[in-house]
Design an enzyme around this catalytic site. Structure first.
Site, PDB file in Angstrom:
ATOM      1  N   LYS A  22       1.080 -70.422  15.013  1.00  0.00           N
ATOM      2  CA  LYS A  22       0.199 -69.907  16.080  1.00  0.00           C
ATOM      3  C   LYS A  22      -0.135 -68.446  15.813  1.00  0.00           C
ATOM      4  O   LYS A  22      -1.304 -68.047  15.860  1.00  0.00           O
ATOM      5  CB  LYS A  22       0.900 -70.027  17.427  1.00  0.00           C
ATOM      6  N   ASN A  23       0.897 -67.637  15.515  1.00  0.00           N
ATOM      7  CA  ASN A  23       0.673 -66.189  15.411  1.00  0.00           C
ATOM      8  C   ASN A  23      -0.008 -65.782  14.119  1.00  0.00           C
ATOM      9  O   ASN A  23      -0.431 -64.641  13.976  1.00  0.00           O
ATOM     10  CB  ASN A  23       1.990 -65.438  15.607  1.00  0.00           C
ATOM     11  N   ARG A  94      -2.966 -61.990  25.052  1.00  0.00           N
ATOM     12  CA  ARG A  94      -2.987 -60.645  24.494  1.00  0.00           C
ATOM     13  C   ARG A  94      -3.602 -60.627  23.102  1.00  0.00           C
ATOM     14  O   ARG A  94      -4.294 -59.680  22.744  1.00  0.00           O
ATOM     15  CB  ARG A  94      -1.556 -60.114  24.412  1.00  0.00           C
ATOM     16  N   CYS A 118       2.235 -58.654  30.741  1.00  0.00           N
ATOM     17  CA  CYS A 118       2.551 -60.083  30.821  1.00  0.00           C
ATOM     18  C   CYS A 118       4.021 -60.170  31.207  1.00  0.00           C
ATOM     19  O   CYS A 118       4.693 -59.163  31.408  1.00  0.00           O
ATOM     20  CB  CYS A 118       2.276 -60.779  29.497  1.00  0.00           C
ATOM     21  N   ARG A 123       3.117 -54.288  27.258  1.00  0.00           N
ATOM     22  CA  ARG A 123       2.249 -54.643  26.115  1.00  0.00           C
ATOM     23  C   ARG A 123       1.065 -53.667  25.975  1.00  0.00           C
ATOM     24  O   ARG A 123      -0.081 -54.055  25.988  1.00  0.00           O
ATOM     25  CB  ARG A 123       1.747 -56.086  26.230  1.00  0.00           C
ATOM     26  N   PRO A 124       1.327 -52.342  25.855  1.00  0.00           N
ATOM     27  CA  PRO A 124       0.215 -51.392  25.704  1.00  0.00           C
ATOM     28  C   PRO A 124      -0.469 -51.528  24.350  1.00  0.00           C
ATOM     29  O   PRO A 124      -0.039 -52.315  23.499  1.00  0.00           O
ATOM     30  CB  PRO A 124       0.925 -50.041  25.827  1.00  0.00           C
ATOM     31  N   MET A 125      -1.536 -50.731  24.133  1.00  0.00           N
ATOM     32  CA  MET A 125      -2.279 -50.788  22.857  1.00  0.00           C
ATOM     33  C   MET A 125      -2.416 -49.410  22.229  1.00  0.00           C
ATOM     34  O   MET A 125      -3.280 -49.189  21.377  1.00  0.00           O
ATOM     35  CB  MET A 125      -3.659 -51.391  23.094  1.00  0.00           C
ATOM     36  N   ASP A 126      -1.539 -48.489  22.582  1.00  0.00           N
ATOM     37  CA  ASP A 126      -1.675 -47.123  22.073  1.00  0.00           C
ATOM     38  C   ASP A 126      -1.596 -47.046  20.546  1.00  0.00           C
ATOM     39  O   ASP A 126      -2.307 -46.252  19.910  1.00  0.00           O
ATOM     40  CB  ASP A 126      -0.598 -46.223  22.702  1.00  0.00           C
ATOM     41  N   ASP A 308      11.064 -63.711  18.974  1.00  0.00           N
ATOM     42  CA  ASP A 308      10.514 -64.987  19.455  1.00  0.00           C
ATOM     43  C   ASP A 308      11.507 -66.139  19.342  1.00  0.00           C
ATOM     44  O   ASP A 308      11.221 -67.244  19.814  1.00  0.00           O
ATOM     45  CB  ASP A 308       9.239 -65.351  18.684  1.00  0.00           C
ATOM     46  N   ILE A 330      12.806 -55.457  21.109  1.00  0.00           N
ATOM     47  CA  ILE A 330      11.349 -55.446  20.913  1.00  0.00           C
ATOM     48  C   ILE A 330      10.596 -55.389  22.238  1.00  0.00           C
ATOM     49  O   ILE A 330       9.653 -54.610  22.383  1.00  0.00           O
ATOM     50  CB  ILE A 330      10.896 -56.690  20.116  1.00  0.00           C
ATOM     51  N   ARG A 400       1.147 -73.467  25.098  1.00  0.00           N
ATOM     52  CA  ARG A 400       0.481 -72.371  24.386  1.00  0.00           C
ATOM     53  C   ARG A 400       0.951 -72.309  22.935  1.00  0.00           C
ATOM     54  O   ARG A 400       0.216 -71.905  22.053  1.00  0.00           O
ATOM     55  CB  ARG A 400       0.795 -71.031  25.055  1.00  0.00           C
TER      56      ARG A 400
HETATM   57  C1  EPZ Z   1       3.183 -60.315  18.182  1.00  0.00           C
HETATM   58  O1  EPZ Z   1       2.828 -59.712  19.403  1.00  0.00           O
HETATM   59  C2  EPZ Z   1       3.394 -61.788  18.505  1.00  0.00           C
HETATM   60  N1  EPZ Z   1       2.151 -62.354  19.017  1.00  0.00           N
HETATM   61  C3  EPZ Z   1       4.506 -61.945  19.545  1.00  0.00           C
HETATM   62  O2  EPZ Z   1       4.714 -63.337  19.753  1.00  0.00           O
HETATM   63  C4  EPZ Z   1       5.773 -61.333  18.977  1.00  0.00           C
HETATM   64  O3  EPZ Z   1       6.797 -61.419  19.928  1.00  0.00           O
HETATM   65  C5  EPZ Z   1       5.525 -59.864  18.608  1.00  0.00           C
HETATM   66  O4  EPZ Z   1       4.414 -59.783  17.673  1.00  0.00           O
HETATM   67  C6  EPZ Z   1       6.729 -59.207  17.959  1.00  0.00           C
HETATM   68  O5  EPZ Z   1       7.089 -59.907  16.814  1.00  0.00           O
HETATM   69  C7  EPZ Z   1       1.169 -62.677  18.144  1.00  0.00           C
HETATM   70  O6  EPZ Z   1       1.290 -62.481  16.950  1.00  0.00           O
HETATM   71  C8  EPZ Z   1      -0.077 -63.259  18.726  1.00  0.00           C
HETATM   72  P1  EPZ Z   1       3.873 -55.927  18.725  1.00  0.00           P
HETATM   73  P2  EPZ Z   1       2.275 -58.183  19.388  1.00  0.00           P
HETATM   74  O7  EPZ Z   1       2.591 -55.175  18.733  1.00  0.00           O
HETATM   75  O8  EPZ Z   1       1.461 -57.940  18.178  1.00  0.00           O
HETATM   76  C9  EPZ Z   1       5.056 -52.417  21.734  1.00  0.00           C
HETATM   77  C10 EPZ Z   1       4.968 -65.320  20.971  1.00  0.00           C
HETATM   78  O9  EPZ Z   1       5.857 -65.725  21.722  1.00  0.00           O
HETATM   79  N2  EPZ Z   1       3.701 -51.913  21.454  1.00  0.00           N
HETATM   80  O10 EPZ Z   1       4.666 -56.011  17.458  1.00  0.00           O
HETATM   81  O11 EPZ Z   1       1.703 -57.904  20.708  1.00  0.00           O
HETATM   82  C11 EPZ Z   1       4.982 -53.695  22.562  1.00  0.00           C
HETATM   83  O12 EPZ Z   1       4.873 -53.380  23.922  1.00  0.00           O
HETATM   84  C12 EPZ Z   1       4.473 -63.890  21.056  1.00  0.00           C
HETATM   85  O13 EPZ Z   1       4.403 -66.013  20.093  1.00  0.00           O
HETATM   86  C13 EPZ Z   1       3.332 -50.666  21.952  1.00  0.00           C
HETATM   87  O14 EPZ Z   1       4.119 -49.995  22.628  1.00  0.00           O
HETATM   88  O15 EPZ Z   1       3.664 -57.404  19.252  1.00  0.00           O
HETATM   89  C14 EPZ Z   1       6.282 -54.384  22.223  1.00  0.00           C
HETATM   90  O16 EPZ Z   1       7.311 -53.847  23.034  1.00  0.00           O
HETATM   91  C15 EPZ Z   1       5.175 -63.117  22.174  1.00  0.00           C
HETATM   92  N3  EPZ Z   1       2.069 -50.211  21.704  1.00  0.00           N
HETATM   93  C16 EPZ Z   1       6.512 -53.986  20.761  1.00  0.00           C
HETATM   94  O17 EPZ Z   1       5.687 -52.830  20.517  1.00  0.00           O
HETATM   95  C17 EPZ Z   1       1.158 -50.936  20.969  1.00  0.00           C
HETATM   96  O18 EPZ Z   1       0.031 -50.454  20.741  1.00  0.00           O
HETATM   97  C18 EPZ Z   1       6.135 -55.083  19.771  1.00  0.00           C
HETATM   98  O19 EPZ Z   1       4.765 -55.338  19.936  1.00  0.00           O
HETATM   99  C19 EPZ Z   1       1.555 -52.186  20.467  1.00  0.00           C
HETATM  100  C20 EPZ Z   1       2.836 -52.657  20.707  1.00  0.00           C
END
Ligand code: EPZ
Length: 422
Positions: A22-23, A94, A118, A123-126, A308, A330, A400
């Protein structure tokens, strides 16, 4: 809303085919935005999240043709009509934010709704924004949307990520393929889904090296072309089904499973007394004794233990001989499965990012509620071991990320059925 009813105690025997990731698919599909030529994805998973991404891309004017019952997706963005990813779709998933990088790279503009929080965290995007700004994008946050533009296109840059974010690495990797000059992503995420995306982009004509390491170097090119790419095996679905026989006995072979995708997870299983054997078809798994041993777990970015699989591992440790401590590093709120497992007789104490699990001999079936994708499947796994009947509600979370979980587990001997809700 549908429910899934599991009656525990039935040993599992047989093979479970693992689907495409999926990811990986959720990052590969937006890659079509980088070229007007078609992108064909094979081994695609049949999941509601893929349907959501399809709807989002179609809202931008992308043509998406699904074949072979959804296992093949042909995407083409030669007739784009919009560069706005609407809140109504983004709020549901997201990963919709993965259109930001490709839209900026090829169309030099994008309006993408912030996903909002969520169940598992804010889940910010900074990290995404800082990285794309380093490449020359101008990004403003207004009325819940990121308004991004890159007049004249993006420029190659050195892009250090403050955290190895999977999504930010994917957005920057896609953006860099068409940027002018060289981009160096530092502290890049190393997940297999990133490697898979790089392989697909290279097939489209991108010049990338270092994927799978913390430093990825991309030479921008003028255009990308058509490609056909097989989606990598889903390591999270793989780990989930590897655990199944540990709950109720028996032996399961996960077809398509690869040890390199789940090395840290398999190491923990070995320490817990679970045999994982590589075969020519995948990974065969069975419990060595009659009860798993307690082990401690810390979730980390790949190649560490995957967040995950934390919920699924916690469910197993509820039955272990001894006390285990799980640390979730995480996400800030990813223990919502704990109170549901406690309803089944588990003994779990949660303090902030730590959960202490005191193993018990048996769990009791109960009505429980799914709260997020991975929490819901951990409750199904617990139901395989529990005495009596477990009813998992709100299984839309499950759909999902897991293809027909009741069919896959039922085919190897589980007593499990889906009950249509109102
Ligand atoms: C991906 O999410 C996966 N989703 C998630 O899987 C997975 O848990 C996660 O990576 C970690 O491995 C997909 O690939 C679609 P991150 P993503 O950016 O990219 C913080 C599932 O169950 N962060 O690595 O959103 C964030 O809040 C899903 O399949 C910021 O602070 O994960 C989190 O605490 C759930 N600012 C941490 O980093 C940002 O700009 C990891 O987020 C981005 C992230």
């Amino acid at each position: 809303m549908d429910s899934i009813v599991v009656t525990g105690g039935k040993a599992l025997h047989g093979q479970i085919a693992i689907a495409g990731a999926k990811n990986a698919a959720l990052a590969l599909m937006p890659a079509t935005l980088l070229s007007e030529d078609p992108l064909t994805l094979t081994n695609a998973p049949r999941l509601s999240d893929i349907k959501t991404m399809t709807a989002l891309l179609q809202s931008l004017g992308v043509e998406v043709t699904s074949m072979q019952n959804g296992k093949v997706q042909v995407l083409s963005s030669h007739a784009m009509t919009s560069t706005t990813a609407d809140y109504e779709i983004v709020r549901k998933m997201r990963a919709s934010n993965l259109v930001l990088g490709p839209l900026l790279a090829r169309h030099h503009q994008a309006v993408v709704s912030l996903p909002g929080g969520c169940a598992i965290g804010a889940r910010p995007m900074d990290i995404h924004v800082t990285a794309l700004e380093a490449m020359g994008a101008q990004i403003d946050l207004r009325d819940g949307y990121l308004h991004a533009k890159a007049p004249g296109g993006l420029k190659g840059a050195k892009v250090p990520l403050r955290f190895a974010s999977v999504g930010a690495t994917e957005n920057v990797l896609m953006a860099a393929t068409l940027a002018k000059g060289t981009t160096v992503i530092e502290n890049a995420a190393r997940e297999p889904e990133i490697v898979d995306l790089a392989h697909c982009l290279r097939r489209m004509g991108a010049q990338i090296e270092g994927e799978g390491t913390s430093t990825i170097i991309v030479q921008g090119v003028d255009r990308l072309g058509a490609a056909t790419h097989p989606v990598v095996t889903d390591r999270i679905e793989l780990g989930t089904y590897m655990l199944a026989p540990v709950f109720c006995g028996g032996e399961v072979e996960c077809l398509g499973g690869r040890m390199d995708l789940v090395a840290a997870f398999a190491e923990k299983l070995d320490a817990a007394g679970v045999d994982v054997t590589e075969t020519d078809k995948g990974l065969k798994v069975k419990l060595r004794g009659d009860r798993p041993r307690a082990v401690d777990v810390v979730t980390e970015p790949f190649p560490g233990f995957p967040t995950d699989l934390q919920a699924q591992m916690m469910a197993m440790l509820c039955l272990a001989d001894g006390t285990s401590v799980l640390e979730e590093k995480i996400f800030e709120n990813r223990f919502m499965h704990a109170p549901e497992l406690v309803r089944m007789g588990a003994r779990i104490d949660v303090h902030g990012g730590h959960a202490t699990v005191h193993g018990v001999e048996t769990l009791k079936g109960a009505p429980v509620m799914a709260t997020d994708l991975r929490a819901s499947v951990s409750l199904i796994l617990a139901g395989l071991a529990a005495e009596g009947e477990t009813v998992v509600n709100r299984v839309y979370h499950l759909d999902r990320g897991y293809e027909h979980v009741e069919d896959k587990l039922g085919a190897v001997g589980a007593q499990i059925e889906r009950v249509s809700g109102t």
